[in-house]
Design a protein around this motif. Structure first.
Motif, PDB file in Angstrom:
ATOM      1  N   ALA A   1      -6.054 -49.263 -17.524  1.00 29.34           N
ATOM      2  CA  ALA A   1      -5.909 -49.804 -18.874  1.00 29.34           C
ATOM      3  C   ALA A   1      -5.238 -48.805 -19.804  1.00 29.34           C
ATOM      4  O   ALA A   1      -4.474 -49.180 -20.701  1.00 29.34           O
ATOM      5  N   LYS A   2      -5.488 -47.512 -19.565  1.00 30.72           N
ATOM      6  CA  LYS A   2      -4.924 -46.476 -20.426  1.00 30.72           C
ATOM      7  C   LYS A   2      -3.466 -46.197 -20.076  1.00 30.72           C
ATOM      8  O   LYS A   2      -2.634 -45.991 -20.973  1.00 30.72           O
ATOM      9  N   ARG A   3      -3.143 -46.207 -18.780  1.00 30.89           N
ATOM     10  CA  ARG A   3      -1.805 -45.803 -18.333  1.00 30.89           C
ATOM     11  C   ARG A   3      -0.849 -46.972 -18.123  1.00 30.89           C
ATOM     12  O   ARG A   3       0.344 -46.754 -17.913  1.00 30.89           O
ATOM     13  N   CYS A   4      -1.349 -48.191 -18.125  1.00 33.32           N
ATOM     14  CA  CYS A   4      -0.493 -49.363 -17.884  1.00 33.32           C
ATOM     15  C   CYS A   4      -0.580 -50.332 -19.062  1.00 33.32           C
ATOM     16  O   CYS A   4      -1.105 -51.447 -18.932  1.00 33.32           O
ATOM     17  N   PRO A   5      -0.094 -49.949 -20.224  1.00 37.62           N
ATOM     18  CA  PRO A   5      -0.267 -50.763 -21.430  1.00 37.62           C
ATOM     19  C   PRO A   5       0.577 -52.037 -21.446  1.00 37.62           C
ATOM     20  O   PRO A   5       0.363 -52.902 -22.290  1.00 37.62           O
ATOM     21  N   ARG A   6       1.529 -52.162 -20.502  1.00 36.67           N
ATOM     22  CA  ARG A   6       2.414 -53.337 -20.494  1.00 36.67           C
ATOM     23  C   ARG A   6       2.091 -54.310 -19.360  1.00 36.67           C
ATOM     24  O   ARG A   6       2.888 -55.172 -19.016  1.00 36.67           O
ATOM     25  N   LEU A   7       0.903 -54.186 -18.787  1.00 41.26           N
ATOM     26  CA  LEU A   7       0.496 -55.052 -17.683  1.00 41.26           C
ATOM     27  C   LEU A   7       0.425 -56.512 -18.145  1.00 41.26           C
ATOM     28  O   LEU A   7      -0.171 -56.822 -19.165  1.00 41.26           O
ATOM     29  N   VAL A   8       1.067 -57.388 -17.385  1.00 42.22           N
ATOM     30  CA  VAL A   8       1.106 -58.812 -17.717  1.00 42.22           C
ATOM     31  C   VAL A   8       0.186 -59.614 -16.804  1.00 42.22           C
ATOM     32  O   VAL A   8      -0.455 -60.573 -17.235  1.00 42.22           O
TER      33      VAL A   8
END
Length: 514
Positions: A427-434
């Motif tokens: 959640a912290k390192r992948c802020p653009r996860l769709v």
């Protein structure tokens, strides 16, 4: 206020013509004028409601439909096909994923509508079917412009038929695809199809008994008729070198070739195919292929390869090095249950395969490989990552200052050891996860999913299945109470633990709950 009072209607039509499916759905809710205009530009329809009456209304409402997706449909398949056959639309794409097979009468009825003659793509995934050679004749005669035909039978319907909009990826899925299994379709029927559909562009065949003594019409002497073929897949059947040589000499337009659980061929026949075609997609799944054979394959001109799948095959570090250096155009790599022979540095950044910085999609089944974080750091274009049977609790460290924000948009985790802390790091390192899929991840709990939903504002699709630590009821109530579903469009829980009231509440917030 009416839309025409703000801008002329033709202006609105010009604007709406540039919107995608989701955009049209959104603007259709604004006002009656927008609804009418959006109906004109709606070209695709996903049928979810099991009632045929609802479909009849939709077919009357959306006159410009070109693509109908029946994969989520659970009602009477023949009734819905007959309803489409009686409609006034000009269909180009029809996707089906159903428990039951289609009756020949339904296919004939569909083909009898002159507007259906332009059908180009027909994908039908079935659990039960009794297809015969005559059914292929009906298909060939009913749809003269057919370019892509995919008839598959499953022991069970794959979950992604229900979870995703599409379950027909460029490689066979990992659900044990069995094409035309245990029915009356023979090699002669396939050969007839090849001879009578010269504009056919994609064909997947499998579980066909290859016995030329039964007929003088075979796949081998018919494949050259299908000059338009760009994609050819053989699955779970004997494929001789003679057949592969016939494919090589057929002068097709082949760019994709897959051998899926096939036997009887050797690397000699495979090399003939590779020598005659510049493939962009190649799949080798559990064939009688040794590591030296893979190296011979990669020694050919494979510079155009953009997608490769190697599963249940033996490879060495030199094989992976060749894959990296000989295939500079690769954007997708799929590896599953490969036998890594010899010493391979597990530091990720030195793992020879991942020096290819163009890779965008990566699918791995490696239980103890610890270099995923280094791969993400090296291959900055990766947008999609699929991990199966990955036993580590974390994929990346939340406090690793050397790893910048990851551009991942699509993450699928199946049978992994990842826990809530691992999800928090994501959640912290992948802020653009769709899109996030978590299947059979035993250490993931409701709290872990809450962290993902709460911290990733771009998340649109959430698929959960077999995660016993995730309490669906608690998760849904938390979402409704806190409003943490602003970006979510679809939630698939894999179990009917939600109520009709919850479905309505999520629907009113623009989110489909399944």
């Amino acid at each position: 206020m009416e839309a025409g009072a703000i801008l002329p209607i033709d202006y609105w039509q010009s604007i709406f013509s540039h919107l995608d499916h989701d955009g049209l759905e959104a603007v259709s809710l604004v006002c009656k004028d927008f609804l009418i205009i959006s109906n004109i530009y709606k070209h695709s329809l996903q049928v979810i409601h099991p009632g045929v009456d609802m479909l009849s209304k939709q077919l009357n409402r959306f006159k410009q439909l070109k693509n109908i997706n029946l994969k989520p449909f659970t009602g009477d398949l023949d009734e819905v096909i007959l309803e489409i056959a009686r409609s006034d639309i000009s269909l180009q794409v029809l996707d089906i994923c159903h428990q039951d097979g289609l009756k020949a009468e339904s296919l004939k009825e569909l083909g009898s509508n002159s507007k259906m003659k332009i059908l180009k793509v027909f994908n039908c995934l079935m659990r039960n079917s009794n297809l015969q050679d005559n059914d292929l004749v009906v298909i060939a005669n009913s749809f003269p412009n057919l370019e892509e035909l995919d008839l598959r039978i499953f022991n069970f319907l794959p979950n992604n038929c229900l979870a995703n909009d599409s379950c027909s990826p460029w490689f066979p899925t990992d659900f044990g695809v069995e094409i035309l299994r245990n029915n009356g379709v023979t090699e002669k029927g396939i050969a007839f199809l090849l001879r009578n559909k010269p504009n056919l562009e994609a064909l997947s065949i499998g579980n066909i008994k290859m016995d030329s003594s039964q007929s003088t019409i075979t796949i081998e002497n018919s494949i050259s008729h299908a000059k338009a073929l760009t994609s050819l897949e053989f699955s779970r059947m004997d494929v001789s070198d003679i057949l592969l040589i016939a494919v090589a000499k057929a002068e097709l337009r082949l760019t994709k070739f897959v051998l899926h659980f096939c036997k009887k061929f050797t690397v000699t026949g495979l090399l003939m195919v590779l020598s005659n075609y510049q493939l962009t997609k190649l799949g080798l799944v559990e064939g009688d292929i040794a590591d030296v054979d893979i190296e011979l394959v990669l020694s050919r001109d494979v510079s155009k390869l953009t997608h490769i799948e190697i599963k249940r095959c033996q490879v060495t570090s030199s094989t992976l090095f060749l894959l990296s250096t000989r295939c500079p155009s690769l954007v997708e790599i799929r590896m599953k249950q490969i036998a890594l022979v010899g010493q391979i540095n597990d530091g990720g950044i030195n793992f020879p395969l991942f020096k290819n910085h163009s890779v965008q999609n990566l699918s791995e089944t490696m239980q103890n490989y610890t270099g995923i974080e280094a791969i993400l750091k090296s291959c900055k274009l990766i947008r999609k990552l699929i991990l199966r049977e990955y036993l580590k609790k974390k994929i990346i460290e939340a406090d690793n200052s050397e790893l910048p924000e990851v551009n991942l948009e699509d993450l699928s985790l199946s049978w992994t050891g990842i826990d809530d802390k691992g999800l928090a790091a994501l959640a912290k390192r992948c802020p653009r996860l769709v899109s996030l899929e978590a299947s059979h991840c035993d250490y993931v709990t409701t709290e872990g999913i809450k962290q993902i939903v709460n911290n990733i504002t771009t998340l649109k699709y959430l698929y959960m299945r077999g995660c016993d630590g995730v309490k669906s009821g608690d998760l849904l109530e938390w979402m409704l109470a806190t409003g943490n579903l602003a970006s979510l469009k679809k939630i698939y829980l894999g179990q009917n633990t939600f109520t009709e009231e919850q479905m309505d509440q999520f629907s009113h917030r623009g989110c489909l709950l399944r």
